[in-house]
Write a protein that holds these residues in place. Structure first.
Motif, PDB file in Angstrom:
ATOM      1  N   ASP A  75      79.465 -65.650 -17.238  1.00 13.69           N
ATOM      2  CA  ASP A  75      78.350 -66.329 -17.906  1.00 13.69           C
ATOM      3  C   ASP A  75      78.694 -67.751 -18.321  1.00 13.69           C
ATOM      4  OD1 ASP A  75      75.770 -65.025 -18.122  1.00 13.69           O
ATOM      5  OD2 ASP A  75      76.810 -63.402 -19.146  1.00 13.69           O
ATOM      6  N   THR A 119      73.906 -71.194 -15.671  1.00 16.44           N
ATOM      7  CA  THR A 119      72.513 -70.847 -15.964  1.00 16.44           C
ATOM      8  C   THR A 119      71.768 -70.771 -14.633  1.00 16.44           C
ATOM      9  OG1 THR A 119      71.694 -73.125 -16.103  1.00 16.44           O
ATOM     10  CG2 THR A 119      72.662 -72.179 -18.111  1.00 16.44           C
ATOM     11  N   HIS A 160      69.216 -59.362 -17.027  1.00 14.09           N
ATOM     12  CA  HIS A 160      69.551 -60.658 -17.609  1.00 14.09           C
ATOM     13  C   HIS A 160      70.798 -61.213 -16.917  1.00 14.09           C
ATOM     14  CE1 HIS A 160      66.532 -59.868 -20.600  1.00 14.09           C
ATOM     15  NE2 HIS A 160      67.138 -58.750 -20.956  1.00 14.09           N
ATOM     16  N   LYS A 161      70.576 -62.000 -15.873  1.00 15.73           N
ATOM     17  CA  LYS A 161      71.659 -62.549 -15.057  1.00 15.73           C
ATOM     18  C   LYS A 161      71.183 -63.877 -14.482  1.00 15.73           C
ATOM     19  CE  LYS A 161      69.945 -60.177 -10.978  1.00 15.73           C
ATOM     20  NZ  LYS A 161      70.190 -59.243  -9.881  1.00 15.73           N
ATOM     21  N   ASP A 199      76.338 -67.937 -23.521  1.00 14.13           N
ATOM     22  CA  ASP A 199      76.697 -66.517 -23.447  1.00 14.13           C
ATOM     23  C   ASP A 199      78.080 -66.272 -22.857  1.00 14.13           C
ATOM     24  OD1 ASP A 199      74.261 -65.480 -24.480  1.00 14.13           O
ATOM     25  OD2 ASP A 199      73.294 -65.874 -22.548  1.00 14.13           O
ATOM     26  N   LYS A 216      76.725 -61.549 -24.361  1.00 13.53           N
ATOM     27  CA  LYS A 216      76.700 -60.683 -23.193  1.00 13.53           C
ATOM     28  C   LYS A 216      77.715 -61.045 -22.114  1.00 13.53           C
ATOM     29  CE  LYS A 216      72.965 -63.016 -20.634  1.00 13.53           C
ATOM     30  NZ  LYS A 216      73.661 -63.217 -19.350  1.00 13.53           N
TER      31      LYS A 216
END
Length: 318
Positions: A164, A167, A205-206, A243, A292
């Motif tokens: 992470d 983006t 959520h990736k 993140d 995360k």
């Protein structure tokens, strides 16, 4: 006992083919990992097969190109050593022992394999000195048998997982991770390899592919805090995500198998589940976010030394 430095071995036997020799140890699990690089693949392949047959301190080995990775156990063990035949190996790893800041590996070889351990390996980058029990062990080639103790610095293995840092509009975690590794110029730290770890692509959520990165290092024990701080600082400075997660493990292999290694590829794991799994097997986090990204960073460390399957979906094999 006769002692030769790498330069002295080169002068005595002439320049040979070993390029690198490095030994990492894990005293908690009594394991060692030896990395050898040679200029030719054939010698590495022959050595690997014969060492497996000879047993001794060796537990397994693998070959990639002109490099060999030997997994071993600490201590001294009997070997099935002699002229290659049946279950007998013509080259053997007899022991791996720690002496302060040094590691001593003891080798036996016969004929051409004796040249390999007595004349070739002692010249490799990473060797401090080679110790020969008798003058006869310096007689190489023909049908001679050779024994030698190769002394090298004591390293530990550190795997760092990163996830992470990007983006949906910018960045790529593997690029940042590899730049981080290549920027690390700390004395006593050797960058070994980088692995991309495919996580569960069904995670909602990736960014796009759901892939984390693992970096493996050989590190002198006193340099481990320095390495971890370097990585933390580099990633913090260059990430474009809030993140970002950074996990690490110090050692060779885990004390027990974690079900999380399957979960990170097959389920939608929560942050609390990831942190609990990490604590159970001794994986730590050095990011300041506690978000995360730690899930993928955990997955990178869990799969960072599990072979090419790390890059695939769970159950995929080449």
């Amino acid at each position: 006992m006769i002692t030769l430095t790498p330069d002295e071995a080169k002068q005595r036997f002439g320049p040979l083919f070993a390029q690198k020799f490095l030994v990492m140890v894990d005293e908690c699990t009594a394991r060692a990992e030896i990395i050898e690089q040679c200029r030719a693949r054939g010698t590495i392949e022959w050595d690997a097969m014969n060492r497996r047959r000879a047993g001794g301190a060796l537990t397994s080995c693998s070959v990639e190109g002109t490099s060999m990775v030997v997994s071993a156990k600490l201590g001294r063990y009997p070997v099935n050593f002699g002229a290659a035949a049946g279950d007998i190996g013509g080259q053997a790893l007899e022991s791996v022992e720690i002496n302060g800041s040094e590691v001593i590996t003891s080798w036996a070889g016969i004929a051409g394999a004796g040249v390999g351990v007595a004349a070739c390996l002692p010249q490799a980058l990473g060797v401090i000195r080679a110790e020969y029990p008798t003058e006869d062990d310096l007689k190489i080639g023909g049908a001679h048998t050779n024994r030698v103790r190769i002394v090298s610095p004591k390293y530990e293995k550190v795997c760092i997982g990163i996830d992470d840092t990007d983006t949906k509009t910018e960045g790529a975690t593997w690029v940042l991770a590899l730049k981080c590794a290549e920027s690390c110029q700390i004395e006593g730290v050797e960058f070994l390899n980088m692995r991309l770890v495919q996580l569960n692509p069904a995670v909602p959520h990736k960014t796009t592919n759901c892939v984390s990165s693992a970096l493996n290092f050989a590190v002198k024990p006193e340099k481990i805090p320095v390495l971890l701080e370097f990585v933390r600082s580099f990633v913090d400075k260059n990430t474009v995500s809030r993140d970002t997660g950074i996990a690490y493990y110090r050692g060779i292999g885990f004390p027990s198998e974690s079900p999380a290694s399957v979960s990170v590829k097959t389920t939608i794991m929560t942050l609390s589940e990831a942190e609990k799994a990490a604590k159970e097997i001794g994986i730590g986090f050095i990011d300041g976010n506690a978000r995360k990204g730690r899930i993928g960073a955990l997955g990178a460390v869990l799969w960072g030394n599990m072979g090419i399957e790390a890059a695939g979906l769970y159950g995929e094999h080449l």
